[in-house]
Each structure stands twice: as structure tokens, then as C-alpha cells.
Design a protein around this motif. Sequence first.
Motif, short mmCIF file in Angstrom:
data_model
loop_
_atom_site.label_atom_id
_atom_site.label_comp_id
_atom_site.label_asym_id
_atom_site.label_seq_id
_atom_site.Cartn_x
_atom_site.Cartn_y
_atom_site.Cartn_z
N SER A 285 0.82 -1.21 0.00
CA SER A 285 0.00 0.00 0.00
C SER A 285 0.85 1.26 0.00
O SER A 285 0.79 2.06 0.92
CB SER A 285 -0.94 -0.01 1.20
OG SER A 285 -0.19 -0.13 2.38
N GLY A 286 1.68 1.43 -1.02
CA GLY A 286 2.46 2.65 -1.17
C GLY A 286 3.69 2.72 -0.28
O GLY A 286 4.30 3.76 -0.16
N THR A 287 4.08 1.62 0.35
CA THR A 287 5.23 1.67 1.23
C THR A 287 6.52 1.72 0.43
O THR A 287 6.61 1.17 -0.66
CB THR A 287 5.26 0.45 2.18
OG1 THR A 287 5.32 -0.73 1.39
CG2 THR A 287 4.04 0.42 3.07
N LYS A 288 7.51 2.37 0.99
CA LYS A 288 8.77 2.54 0.29
C LYS A 288 9.80 1.49 0.66
O LYS A 288 10.63 1.14 -0.13
CB LYS A 288 9.34 3.93 0.60
CG LYS A 288 8.49 5.05 0.07
CD LYS A 288 9.12 6.37 0.42
CE LYS A 288 8.23 7.51 -0.03
NZ LYS A 288 8.73 8.80 0.40
N GLY A 289 9.80 1.03 1.88
CA GLY A 289 10.79 0.08 2.32
C GLY A 289 11.19 0.34 3.75
O GLY A 289 10.45 0.93 4.52
N ILE A 290 12.40 -0.08 4.09
CA ILE A 290 12.95 0.03 5.44
C ILE A 290 13.83 1.27 5.49
O ILE A 290 14.63 1.50 4.58
CB ILE A 290 13.78 -1.22 5.77
CG1 ILE A 290 12.92 -2.47 5.65
CG2 ILE A 290 14.42 -1.09 7.15
CD1 ILE A 290 13.71 -3.74 5.54
N THR A 291 13.72 2.03 6.54
CA THR A 291 14.60 3.18 6.76
C THR A 291 15.53 2.86 7.91
O THR A 291 15.09 2.44 8.98
CB THR A 291 13.80 4.45 7.11
OG1 THR A 291 12.89 4.73 6.04
CG2 THR A 291 14.72 5.63 7.32
N VAL A 292 16.83 3.05 7.69
CA VAL A 292 17.83 2.93 8.74
C VAL A 292 18.47 4.31 8.88
O VAL A 292 18.93 4.88 7.90
CB VAL A 292 18.91 1.88 8.39
CG1 VAL A 292 20.02 1.88 9.43
CG2 VAL A 292 18.29 0.51 8.23
N ALA A 293 18.45 4.85 10.10
CA ALA A 293 19.04 6.16 10.34
C ALA A 293 19.88 6.10 11.61
O ALA A 293 19.50 5.44 12.58
CB ALA A 293 17.95 7.22 10.49
N ILE A 294 21.02 6.76 11.59
CA ILE A 294 21.84 6.87 12.79
C ILE A 294 22.20 8.33 12.99
O ILE A 294 22.25 9.11 12.05
CB ILE A 294 23.11 5.98 12.74
CG1 ILE A 294 23.98 6.32 11.53
CG2 ILE A 294 22.74 4.52 12.75
CD1 ILE A 294 25.29 5.56 11.51
N GLY A 295 22.41 8.67 14.23
CA GLY A 295 22.79 10.04 14.56
C GLY A 295 23.71 10.04 15.76
O GLY A 295 23.66 9.14 16.61
N LEU A 296 24.56 11.04 15.84
CA LEU A 296 25.50 11.18 16.93
C LEU A 296 25.34 12.56 17.53
O LEU A 296 25.36 13.56 16.81
CB LEU A 296 26.93 10.99 16.41
CG LEU A 296 28.05 11.15 17.42
CD1 LEU A 296 27.96 10.06 18.50
CD2 LEU A 296 29.39 11.08 16.70
N ARG A 297 25.15 12.60 18.85
CA ARG A 297 25.03 13.88 19.52
C ARG A 297 25.43 13.73 20.98
O ARG A 297 24.94 12.85 21.67
CB ARG A 297 23.60 14.41 19.45
CG ARG A 297 23.50 15.86 19.91
CD ARG A 297 22.08 16.30 20.03
NE ARG A 297 21.81 16.11 21.44
CZ ARG A 297 20.65 16.20 22.01
NH1 ARG A 297 19.60 16.46 21.34
NH2 ARG A 297 20.50 16.02 23.29
N ALA A 298 26.29 14.60 21.43
CA ALA A 298 26.67 14.71 22.84
C ALA A 298 26.98 13.35 23.47
O ALA A 298 26.48 13.02 24.54
CB ALA A 298 25.56 15.41 23.62
N GLY A 299 27.80 12.56 22.80
CA GLY A 299 28.22 11.29 23.38
C GLY A 299 27.19 10.18 23.34
O GLY A 299 27.33 9.17 24.03
N VAL A 300 26.14 10.34 22.53
CA VAL A 300 25.13 9.31 22.38
C VAL A 300 24.99 8.98 20.90
O VAL A 300 24.81 9.87 20.08
CB VAL A 300 23.76 9.74 22.95
CG1 VAL A 300 22.70 8.68 22.69
CG2 VAL A 300 23.87 10.04 24.44
N LEU A 301 25.09 7.70 20.58
CA LEU A 301 24.84 7.23 19.22
C LEU A 301 23.44 6.65 19.21
O LEU A 301 23.11 5.79 20.03
CB LEU A 301 25.85 6.15 18.83
CG LEU A 301 25.67 5.58 17.43
CD1 LEU A 301 26.02 6.62 16.37
CD2 LEU A 301 26.52 4.33 17.26
N GLY A 302 22.59 7.15 18.32
CA GLY A 302 21.23 6.64 18.18
C GLY A 302 21.05 5.95 16.85
O GLY A 302 21.61 6.37 15.84
#
Length: 172
Positions: A84-101
Motif C-alpha cells: 500500500s504505497g510503502t517505500k521500504g525500510i529506513t535505517v538512520a543513525i545520529g550522533l550527539r553529545a556522546g550518544v549514538l542513536g
Amino acid sequence: MASGHDGSTSVLAVRNEPGLDTTTAEKTHRVELPYEEYSAALARRSVRHVLRQWNLAGIEDDVLLVVAELVANAVVHGRLMEGSGTKGITVAIGLRAGVLGLRVQDHNPARPIPRVARAGATSGRGLLLVTALSSGWTSRPSDDGGKAVHVFWNLAPDLGTPAQPDALPRAS
């Protein structure tokens, strides 16, 4: 496929977890992947490249195992909602103030539930691995009707290794 490393990529925020608002991250990276078995390998390759660019090789093994597990789960469970119009899987990472998300998002609204695998079972241990290899994780409904699993690592001051629990700042 990848959309830059310069902080211009929008990444969903995780609420109620200190340091996880990756929309204001110093560094971000995002990649869109198809619901295919090879996507876990693509995610590992992409995240490995970024972690090395960010001088985070000390935590690479843990992050790569977690991203591979979450993407493999998204392929299996998110594919059920494909169409139903889905694009796929999104993987995102971010780094801020000593935390990796890390965020892995798919289009299946069913949120992951940790379980105890039976002896001899070939599945059912993934979230135990995620829990053991990270500082914490949560899942939230996503704006598109699916879900996003958010994982974070509190990093030691050198940003290359996970911090020891007693080295983390205490909440006041």
C-alpha cells in the motif's frame, strides 16, 4: 541510496530518552532499503562506513550486529505490510553529545516484544541481543502507520567505546 552525512537528513526523534533527539544531531546518516534478504548486508555495509568516518570503530561490532538483527526483522515482518504505497525500510543513525542513536523503521505497526526462545529454536533471541549490546532501546509508532525501533549507546568520552555504567552522568 544513502542521503549524506552532513546533518541535513531528517531523523525521527525519540522522546523520553536523554540524548536521542537525532533531529538535532551533530552527525546523521540515513539509508532506504528494500524488503529483501540482502538488505541486512547493505545496512551493515552502510553503517560500518559511517561509523568509521565518525571514528567509532570501537563500537562497530555491537552496532553492526544490532542493525543486522533489526533490519532482518523488518524484512520478515515489514514485508507483510508491503504494497500500500510503502517505500521500504529506513535505517538512520545520529550522533550527539556522546550518544549514538539508531532507528530502524518499517511499515508493520506491530511493535517488537522480547520473548524467551525455546531450547533448539532458531529465532526469538534478537531483542535479547539488542538489549545486551546497547545502552537501551524502545519502539514507537511511526507517522506512516508502521513502527520505528530506536536503539542508543552512551559512549565513553573518547566516543569510540561504550561507556561503563558508573562512567555515565547521573540524572539529577
